[in-house]
Write an enzyme that holds these catalytic residues in place. Structure first.
Site, PDB file in Angstrom:
ATOM      1  N   PRO A   1      -2.751 -12.169  10.019  1.00 13.60           N
ATOM      2  CG  PRO A   1      -0.760 -12.495  11.188  1.00 13.60           C
ATOM      3  CD  PRO A   1      -1.394 -12.682   9.839  1.00 13.60           C
TER       4      PRO A   1
ATOM      5  CG  ASN B   1      -0.195  -0.148   2.498  1.00 13.74           C
ATOM      6  OD1 ASN B   1       0.583   0.733   2.862  1.00 13.74           O
ATOM      7  ND2 ASN B   1      -0.398  -1.250   3.210  1.00 13.74           N
TER       8      ASN B   1
HETATM    9  N1  CTP Z   1      -3.628  -3.639  11.899  1.00 13.12           N
HETATM   10  C1  CTP Z   1      -2.937  -4.721  12.360  1.00 13.12           C
HETATM   11  N2  CTP Z   1      -2.944  -5.888  11.678  1.00 13.12           N
HETATM   12  C2  CTP Z   1      -3.623  -5.994  10.528  1.00 13.12           C
HETATM   13  C3  CTP Z   1      -4.354  -4.882  10.042  1.00 13.12           C
HETATM   14  C4  CTP Z   1      -4.329  -3.713  10.747  1.00 13.12           C
HETATM   15  O1  CTP Z   1      -2.306  -4.632  13.423  1.00 13.12           O
HETATM   16  N3  CTP Z   1      -3.616  -7.140   9.873  1.00 13.12           N
HETATM   17  C5  CTP Z   1      -3.626  -2.415  12.713  1.00 13.12           C
HETATM   18  C6  CTP Z   1      -3.061  -1.186  12.050  1.00 13.12           C
HETATM   19  O2  CTP Z   1      -1.686  -1.070  12.320  1.00 13.12           O
HETATM   20  C7  CTP Z   1      -3.836  -0.068  12.719  1.00 13.12           C
HETATM   21  C8  CTP Z   1      -5.190  -0.710  13.031  1.00 13.12           C
HETATM   22  O3  CTP Z   1      -4.971  -2.104  13.003  1.00 13.12           O
HETATM   23  O4  CTP Z   1      -3.257   0.312  13.946  1.00 13.12           O
HETATM   24  C9  CTP Z   1      -6.268  -0.367  12.053  1.00 13.12           C
HETATM   25  O5  CTP Z   1      -5.837  -0.572  10.739  1.00 13.12           O
HETATM   26  P1  CTP Z   1      -6.797  -0.253   9.528  1.00 13.12           P
HETATM   27  O6  CTP Z   1      -6.114  -0.579   8.256  1.00 13.12           O
HETATM   28  O7  CTP Z   1      -7.390   1.110   9.696  1.00 13.12           O
HETATM   29  O8  CTP Z   1      -7.986  -1.243   9.814  1.00 13.12           O
HETATM   30  P2  CTP Z   1      -8.295  -2.680   9.275  1.00 13.12           P
HETATM   31  O9  CTP Z   1      -7.875  -3.680  10.271  1.00 13.12           O
HETATM   32  O10 CTP Z   1      -7.794  -2.837   7.898  1.00 13.12           O
HETATM   33  O11 CTP Z   1      -9.893  -2.645   9.281  1.00 13.12           O
HETATM   34  P3  CTP Z   1     -10.895  -2.168   8.107  1.00 13.12           P
HETATM   35  O12 CTP Z   1     -10.709  -3.156   7.007  1.00 13.12           O
HETATM   36  O13 CTP Z   1     -12.233  -2.250   8.757  1.00 13.12           O
HETATM   37  O14 CTP Z   1     -10.533  -0.783   7.746  1.00 13.12           O
END
Ligand code: CTP
Length: 398
Positions: free
Chosen positions: A304, A208
């Protein structure tokens, strides 16, 4: 650093001229410098140029009635937050290691109750000599901090370690030395930053736009505030912030393993943009175009969730902070994310604009206490403000 003060002791050596630039760099950062110029140092820089740059009287004589009337040498040695010796000559190192006090510089070094940072500069053979090595070890054991010397060609024409550290390196060492007593001293911080890369085959990956800037700024601010900081970073093109332990990883699973290995920590800041999915299998060789133009289907599996895993970990940090990268309904999505992932705080930002890769950020801090809207600011400012909030929460610091 603004508002701090340094007592700079300038030893005798060709590197003394760099002390002038050091003083300028410190002044730019709002640090006040008082200088002691040794007799040998005065052979290389003049009291007049130093005084013009520091805006202060220059001290050089232990037995000067005027100096003693103005500021006694004991008071001088304690008037600053940090004592910096640059260049630190073999002579000054030997004096301090052995407790000699026969001039103003060595007396100040013996009398000070403040941390001492030395930037040695000398001929490579001198630096590597048995006695300088011994003195350096004694000083390090006594708690004296060192920056440099660097490798390179020296004024004497020889090559090797002995060149004084560059002024900006000395400034960085001063910054971290001054932060030792910062509001987060004694706190262990774990920060993640950047994207993760999930391999498709040896030449392709899913990733990303995360640049890592926000996470690096947070790690930098935490370290400057005195926290013992580990930064686990996905692939980005940023240099390690001064005083931060940096570990580079590639995939989400590697990031999770590195985070778990870095525990225990008092505070976790998950600023990384972790890939939610990875290809089910990463091909061992490059996936080729097929002749009948059938495009490959890449099956994804979920990675995870590091934040959720560490929130529920047996060694859960006392304060768990996640980010929420949202493009719609920023605050309400982030509020739900806080509960879902078990975080204490969520820093929500709208990533539909140019936040990813940009220099600025506008965030909302979501906690049990409610929602705070922070104004638009630089990512460094977000880092500094977040470090202050963390200090307030963990140490009750103002
Ligand atoms: N995060 C994580 N592990 C993942 C995905 C995200 O630890 N596999 C953490 C990111 O570092 C951040 C938080 O979770 O602190 C939120 O990440 P974000 O990308 O906003 O959310 P998502 O988990 O992708 O949820 P959604 O798809 O609903 O946006």
């Amino acid at each position: 650093m603004r508002g701090k003060s340094v007592l700079l002791i300038i030893g005798g050596g060709i590197a003394a001229y760099k002390a002038l630039e050091l003083v300028r760099r410190l002044a730019e950062r709002g640090v006040k410098t008082r200088a002691i110029l040794t007799k040998a140092g005065a052979e290389f820089v003049t009291p007049l140029s130093l005084s013009a740059l520091t805006g202060e009287k220059i001290y050089s004589d232990l037995f000067s009635l005027t100096d003693e009337a103005e500021m006694g040498h004991i008071q001088l040695s304690r008037s600053a937050d940090l004592v910096v010796v640059a260049p630190a000559t073999a002579d000054l190192m030997a004096k301090m290691a052995n407790g000699l006090a026969n001039d103003l510089a060595s007396t100040a070094l013996l009398a000070t109750d403040k941390p001492v940072l030395m930037a040695p500069a000398m001929n490579v053979r001198m630096w590597q000599s048995a006695s300088v090595t011994r003195n350096r070890d004694i000083l390090a054991k006594d708690g004296v901090l060192f920056v440099g010397p660097n490798d390179g060609e020296m004024a004497c024409g020889e090559f090797g370690p002995g060149r004084i550290a560059e002024p900006l390196e000395i400034v960085a060492a001063i910054e971290s030395a001054l932060a030792v007593e910062g509001p987060l001293a004694g706190i262990r911080a774990l920060v993640t930053a950047g994207p993760t890369r999930e391999p498709v085959d040896p030449v392709r990956f899913l990733a990303n736009h995360s640049s890592g800037k926000q996470g690096y700024a947070i790690a930098d601010a935490l370290a400057r505030a005195g926290a013992d900081t580990t930064l686990i970073s996905g692939p980005v093109s940023l240099a390690a912030p001064q005083g931060v332990r940096l570990q580079r990883v590639t995939t989400a699973r590697e990031m999770l393993a590195a985070c778990e290995a870095a525990l225990p920590a008092d505070v976790l800041v998950m600023a990384a943009a972790v890939a939610d999915w990875r290809p089910d299998v990463a091909a061992n060789s490059k996936i080729k175009k097929s002749t009948d133009r059938v495009v490959p289907l890449i099956k994804l599996v979920e990675n995870p969730d590091i934040l959720a895993t560490l929130s529920a970990h047996a060694a859960r940090p006392r304060l768990v902070i996640g980010f929420a990268a949202e493009t719609d309904d920023v605050v309400s999505n982030a509020v739900a994310k806080r509960t879902r992932k078990g975080a204490d705080w969520i820093i929500a930002n709208d990533v539909s604009g140019d936040v990813m890769g940009g220099e600025r950020n506008r965030v909302h801090l979501i906690s049990e206490a409610g929602i705070e809207d922070w104004p638009d600011m630089t990512k460094n400012e977000v880092g500094t403000r977040l470090a202050a909030r963390i200090a307030q929460k963990l140490k009750g610091a103002a």
